[in-house]
Design an enzyme around this catalytic site. Structure first.
Site, mmCIF file in Angstrom:
data_model
loop_
_atom_site.group_PDB
_atom_site.id
_atom_site.type_symbol
_atom_site.label_atom_id
_atom_site.label_comp_id
_atom_site.label_asym_id
_atom_site.label_seq_id
_atom_site.Cartn_x
_atom_site.Cartn_y
_atom_site.Cartn_z
ATOM 1 N N ALA A 1 38.124 35.661 38.450
ATOM 2 C CA ALA A 1 38.512 35.521 37.047
ATOM 3 C C ALA A 1 39.159 34.148 36.879
ATOM 4 O O ALA A 1 39.675 33.574 37.841
ATOM 5 C CB ALA A 1 39.496 36.624 36.676
ATOM 6 N N GLY B 1 37.139 38.384 41.139
ATOM 7 C CA GLY B 1 36.134 38.903 40.209
ATOM 8 C C GLY B 1 34.711 38.552 40.637
ATOM 9 O O GLY B 1 33.764 39.273 40.304
ATOM 10 N N GLU C 1 33.834 41.237 43.033
ATOM 11 C CA GLU C 1 33.637 42.469 42.254
ATOM 12 C C GLU C 1 32.309 42.444 41.507
ATOM 13 O O GLU C 1 31.639 43.463 41.379
ATOM 14 C CB GLU C 1 34.807 42.652 41.283
ATOM 15 C CG GLU C 1 36.098 42.989 42.014
ATOM 16 C CD GLU C 1 37.336 42.800 41.158
ATOM 17 O OE1 GLU C 1 37.556 41.664 40.689
ATOM 18 O OE2 GLU C 1 38.078 43.770 40.963
ATOM 19 N N GLU D 1 43.315 38.347 45.279
ATOM 20 C CA GLU D 1 44.277 38.503 44.174
ATOM 21 C C GLU D 1 45.698 38.700 44.660
ATOM 22 O O GLU D 1 46.649 38.267 44.032
ATOM 23 C CB GLU D 1 43.876 39.690 43.278
ATOM 24 C CG GLU D 1 42.646 39.469 42.437
ATOM 25 C CD GLU D 1 41.365 39.901 43.139
ATOM 26 O OE1 GLU D 1 41.355 40.050 44.384
ATOM 27 O OE2 GLU D 1 40.366 40.087 42.425
HETATM 28 N N1 CAA Z 1 40.072 30.167 38.099
HETATM 29 C C1 CAA Z 1 40.179 28.962 37.501
HETATM 30 N N2 CAA Z 1 39.787 27.808 38.078
HETATM 31 C C2 CAA Z 1 39.302 27.876 39.340
HETATM 32 C C3 CAA Z 1 39.168 29.089 40.029
HETATM 33 C C4 CAA Z 1 39.594 30.279 39.358
HETATM 34 N N3 CAA Z 1 39.482 31.501 39.911
HETATM 35 N N4 CAA Z 1 38.661 28.841 41.253
HETATM 36 C C5 CAA Z 1 38.455 27.510 41.313
HETATM 37 N N5 CAA Z 1 38.852 26.916 40.164
HETATM 38 C C6 CAA Z 1 38.797 25.489 39.815
HETATM 39 C C7 CAA Z 1 39.908 24.726 40.494
HETATM 40 O O1 CAA Z 1 41.095 24.812 39.750
HETATM 41 C C8 CAA Z 1 39.322 23.329 40.516
HETATM 42 O O2 CAA Z 1 39.469 22.752 39.244
HETATM 43 P P1 CAA Z 1 39.923 21.193 39.122
HETATM 44 O O3 CAA Z 1 38.807 20.430 39.778
HETATM 45 O O4 CAA Z 1 40.052 20.971 37.662
HETATM 46 O O5 CAA Z 1 41.209 21.087 39.870
HETATM 47 C C9 CAA Z 1 37.849 23.574 40.720
HETATM 48 O O6 CAA Z 1 37.589 24.925 40.316
HETATM 49 C C10 CAA Z 1 37.401 23.426 42.169
HETATM 50 O O7 CAA Z 1 38.218 24.283 42.971
HETATM 51 P P2 CAA Z 1 39.074 23.768 44.240
HETATM 52 O O8 CAA Z 1 39.420 22.322 44.084
HETATM 53 O O9 CAA Z 1 40.206 24.733 44.444
HETATM 54 O O10 CAA Z 1 37.991 23.920 45.407
HETATM 55 P P3 CAA Z 1 38.270 24.150 46.962
HETATM 56 O O11 CAA Z 1 36.957 23.958 47.633
HETATM 57 O O12 CAA Z 1 39.418 23.319 47.419
HETATM 58 O O13 CAA Z 1 38.733 25.680 47.105
HETATM 59 C C11 CAA Z 1 38.572 28.068 46.674
HETATM 60 C C12 CAA Z 1 37.819 26.705 46.806
HETATM 61 C C13 CAA Z 1 39.143 28.475 48.036
HETATM 62 C C14 CAA Z 1 37.559 29.100 46.198
HETATM 63 C C15 CAA Z 1 39.717 27.887 45.660
HETATM 64 O O14 CAA Z 1 39.225 27.290 44.472
HETATM 65 C C16 CAA Z 1 40.386 29.175 45.271
HETATM 66 O O15 CAA Z 1 41.155 29.726 46.034
HETATM 67 N N6 CAA Z 1 40.111 29.694 44.021
HETATM 68 C C17 CAA Z 1 40.757 30.870 43.496
HETATM 69 C C18 CAA Z 1 40.232 32.139 44.141
HETATM 70 C C19 CAA Z 1 40.979 33.350 43.608
HETATM 71 O O16 CAA Z 1 42.175 33.497 43.792
HETATM 72 N N7 CAA Z 1 40.267 34.237 42.895
HETATM 73 C C20 CAA Z 1 40.845 35.414 42.305
HETATM 74 C C21 CAA Z 1 41.150 35.189 40.844
HETATM 75 S S1 CAA Z 1 41.968 36.577 40.059
HETATM 76 C C22 CAA Z 1 40.749 37.714 39.803
HETATM 77 O O17 CAA Z 1 39.606 37.475 40.086
HETATM 78 C C23 CAA Z 1 41.189 39.037 39.213
HETATM 79 C C24 CAA Z 1 40.061 40.051 39.139
HETATM 80 O O18 CAA Z 1 40.140 41.078 39.772
HETATM 81 C C25 CAA Z 1 38.919 39.859 38.290
#
Ligand code: CAA
Length: 255
Positions: free
Chosen positions: A63, A106, A109, A129
């Site tokens: 998400a 998400g 999921e 999460e």
């Molecule tokens: N939401 C918003 N933006 C996100 C995102 C997310 N879930 N995942 C990645 N992005 C964005 C980053 O902010 C970044 O944007 P900028 O270039 O503007 O800074 C861009 O995408 C590229 O990401 P990274 O620079 O972080 O890339 P990376 O290769 O260094 O890392 C990753 C990759 C490990 C996947 C890392 O992006 C990450 O940990 N993302 C979040 C994963 C996460 O926590 N997901 C769960 C979300 S909550 C949820 O999903 C609830 C549910 O049950 C539905």
């Protein structure tokens, strides 16, 4: 369509999430578009199977955290952003996820909500999460508990560490692992094989299998029997059985 790119490969509708610059983070508008695209594919007679895919680096990284970071509990409750996900379960046609790269939160999921999953060899699945102080909200606890059992589900959900495609295969979360650059094609090929099958039978089988995950065995067996008998009302069942008796290849028309 701001976030999707869509094309047909024969009878297979290929829906790609194309928000690559944000690793396909699933914002509200994107999910609305996706659900609408799945329902449209479900309604079009010439489409026999659906492949859902993302980019090379991410199927979807969850998400959109930016959309939720400042939201209060009341705002989240009123927004009720995961309710629309229930409509994915309402899609009758086979939905195959072709997962390359990250399928997190998400994104994981979403892959689990698809019927079948083909994973690229570098795919990563996980529910991180907990590391945000959250928990899955789009079905992760339910899908994983049902499919992996309590202990393995809790380990994945509590530690939030991603698992590899091979580990996901061993756990039964994915159907097969293929080289990354062959992933979408493998899903399309599987979709084409399903497209040769009788659509009404596929639909009834899907209904029965999902019911098995949700009901007592006796109720599930009863429902399965009734769906089985119902298929005798289809031309495709007649054609399939006759073709077998006549030693020829059947042609199925979805009637
Ligand atoms: N939401 C918003 N933006 C996100 C995102 C997310 N879930 N995942 C990645 N992005 C964005 C980053 O902010 C970044 O944007 P900028 O270039 O503007 O800074 C861009 O995408 C590229 O990401 P990274 O620079 O972080 O890339 P990376 O290769 O260094 O890392 C990753 C990759 C490990 C996947 C890392 O992006 C990450 O940990 N993302 C979040 C994963 C996460 O926590 N997901 C769960 C979300 S909550 C949820 O999903 C609830 C549910 O049950 C539905």
């Amino acid at each position: 369509m701001a976030y999707l790119s869509i094309h047909d490969d024969g009878p297979v509708r290929v829906i790609r999430i194309a928000r690559d610059e944000r690793l396909n983070a699933l914002n509200l508008e994107l999910v609305d578009e996706l659900v609408a695209a799945l329902e449209a594919a479900d309604a079009e007679e010439q489409v026999r199977a659906i492949v859902l895919t993302g980019g090379d680096k991410a199927f979807a990284a969850g998400a959109d955290i930016a959309e939720m970071a400042e939201a209060s509990a009341v705002e989240m409750k009123l927004r009720d952003q995961f309710r629309v996900w229930d409509r994915i379960r309402g899609v009758h046609k086979p939905v195959i996820a072709a997962v390359r790269g990250f399928a997190l939160g998400g994104g994981c999921e979403l892959a689990l909500a698809c019927d079948l999953v083909i994973a690229g060899e570098r795919a990563k699945f996980g529910q991180p999460e907990v590391k945000l102080g959250l928990m899955p909200g789009a079905g992760g606890t339910q899908w994983l508990a049902r499919r992996l059992g309590k202990a393995r589900a809790l380990e994945l959900l509590w530690l939030g560490e991603p698992i590899s495609a091979q580990e996901a295969l061993a756990l039964g979360l994915v159907n097969r692992v293929v080289p990354d650059d062959a992933c979408v094609q493998a899903a399309v090929d599987l979709g084409k094989r399903l497209a040769e099958m009788p659509p009404v039978a596929l639909r009834c089988i899907k209904e029965a299998v999902y019911q098995a995950m949700d009901t007592a065995l006796a109720d599930g067996l009863e429902a399965e029997r009734n769906l089985f008998y119902l298929l005798f009302a289809t031309e495709d069942a007649r054609e399939g059985m006759r073709a077998f008796m006549e030693r020829r290849k059947p042609t199925f028309r979805g009637r």
